[in-house]
Design a protein around this motif. Structure first.
Motif, mmCIF file in Angstrom:
data_model
loop_
_atom_site.group_PDB
_atom_site.id
_atom_site.type_symbol
_atom_site.label_atom_id
_atom_site.label_comp_id
_atom_site.label_asym_id
_atom_site.label_seq_id
_atom_site.Cartn_x
_atom_site.Cartn_y
_atom_site.Cartn_z
ATOM 1 N N ASP A 249 0.859 -1.184 0.000
ATOM 2 C CA ASP A 249 0.000 0.000 0.000
ATOM 3 C C ASP A 249 0.895 1.234 0.000
ATOM 4 O O ASP A 249 1.751 1.373 0.871
ATOM 5 N N ALA B 96 1.931 -1.144 4.071
ATOM 6 C CA ALA B 96 1.561 -2.505 4.445
ATOM 7 C C ALA B 96 1.643 -3.427 3.230
ATOM 8 O O ALA B 96 1.249 -3.059 2.128
ATOM 9 N N HIS C 258 -2.534 -11.028 1.452
ATOM 10 C CA HIS C 258 -2.856 -10.839 2.868
ATOM 11 C C HIS C 258 -4.297 -10.331 2.972
ATOM 12 O O HIS C 258 -4.648 -9.297 2.420
ATOM 13 N N SER C 259 -5.127 -11.072 3.678
ATOM 14 C CA SER C 259 -6.566 -10.828 3.690
ATOM 15 C C SER C 259 -6.928 -9.449 4.250
ATOM 16 O O SER C 259 -7.895 -8.848 3.796
ATOM 17 N N GLU C 260 -6.156 -8.947 5.203
ATOM 18 C CA GLU C 260 -6.486 -7.639 5.751
ATOM 19 C C GLU C 260 -6.269 -6.514 4.726
ATOM 20 O O GLU C 260 -6.794 -5.423 4.882
ATOM 21 N N GLN C 261 -5.529 -6.795 3.662
ATOM 22 C CA GLN C 261 -5.289 -5.815 2.607
ATOM 23 C C GLN C 261 -6.057 -6.147 1.322
ATOM 24 O O GLN C 261 -5.855 -5.512 0.292
ATOM 25 N N GLU D 38 -9.155 -5.636 0.494
ATOM 26 C CA GLU D 38 -9.983 -4.519 0.038
ATOM 27 C C GLU D 38 -9.137 -3.498 -0.723
ATOM 28 O O GLU D 38 -9.544 -2.982 -1.758
ATOM 29 N N ARG D 39 -7.935 -3.234 -0.235
ATOM 30 C CA ARG D 39 -7.036 -2.282 -0.916
ATOM 31 C C ARG D 39 -6.604 -2.826 -2.276
ATOM 32 O O ARG D 39 -6.538 -2.081 -3.243
ATOM 33 N N HIS E 123 -3.801 -15.252 3.148
ATOM 34 C CA HIS E 123 -3.351 -15.323 4.542
ATOM 35 C C HIS E 123 -4.219 -14.445 5.423
ATOM 36 O O HIS E 123 -4.444 -13.279 5.133
ATOM 37 N N ALA E 124 -4.691 -15.023 6.519
ATOM 38 C CA ALA E 124 -5.400 -14.280 7.559
ATOM 39 C C ALA E 124 -4.524 -14.308 8.813
ATOM 40 O O ALA E 124 -3.433 -14.870 8.801
ATOM 41 N N HIS E 125 -5.007 -13.715 9.878
ATOM 42 C CA HIS E 125 -4.204 -13.654 11.106
ATOM 43 C C HIS E 125 -3.913 -15.043 11.671
ATOM 44 O O HIS E 125 -2.804 -15.316 12.098
ATOM 45 N N SER F 118 -4.538 -19.856 6.885
ATOM 46 C CA SER F 118 -4.328 -19.580 5.452
ATOM 47 C C SER F 118 -5.208 -20.493 4.636
ATOM 48 O O SER F 118 -5.492 -21.621 5.032
#
Length: 158
Positions: free
Chosen positions: A79, A84, A111-114, A116-117, A147-149, A152
């Protein structure tokens, strides 16, 4: 024709037709092997990927095994605002063809938290592009790992 004149003409022809092309090819090959030239090519490729994808791209290694084909090793997409890590791939082979670009991606990790980006960047750069007819691009991967926290998930034949 005198012997000396003939010898001078033959020497000039040898220098013009044999020695000069050989020296120029050897010089060009040597320049392509210099670390500064390789670093400049890698930086140019990173800048092109960043402009096309809308996220900060970095590449560990780059090679051109044949004309129209680039191998990008250790590709990372980040990002640009937060830095990130969004996605990474071990190896990407990009081939240029008349129909557009073909990218074979080896072992991409997202990476799942990213996610959306990444979706926003793809939407903005590819679907909402200001260019009237962007070149076609096909992205192929045998498997993609999300990958999540705490776990995977791997998807095959994407």
């Amino acid at each position: 024709m005198r012997e000396r004149t003939r010898r001078d003409l033959i020497r000039a022809a040898f220098l013009l037709l044999c020695a000069a092309p050989t020296v120029s090819v050897v010089t060009a090959a040597a320049v392509c092997r210099w670390p500064t030239y390789a670093a400049a090519r890698k930086t140019a490729q990173e800048d092109e990927l960043t402009a096309r994808l809308g996220v900060a791209a970095s590449v560990d290694q780059m090679a051109s095994p044949r004309p129209g084909v680039k191998l990008l090793g250790g590709l990372q997409l980040c990002d640009p605002e937060t830095g990130a890590l969004i996605a990474e791939a071990r190896l990407v082979e990009v081939a240029e063809a008349r129909e557009g670009l073909l990218a074979l991606i080896s072992q991409p990790d997202i990476h799942s938290e990213q996610l959306e980006r990444l979706g926003a960047a793809v939407h903005q750069r590819i679907l909402c592009a200001a260019e009237p007819s962007p070149p076609a691009a096909d992205f192929l991967a045998r498997e993609v790992t999300l990958h999540a926290h705490d776990h995977s998930q791997t998807f095959r034949d994407v």
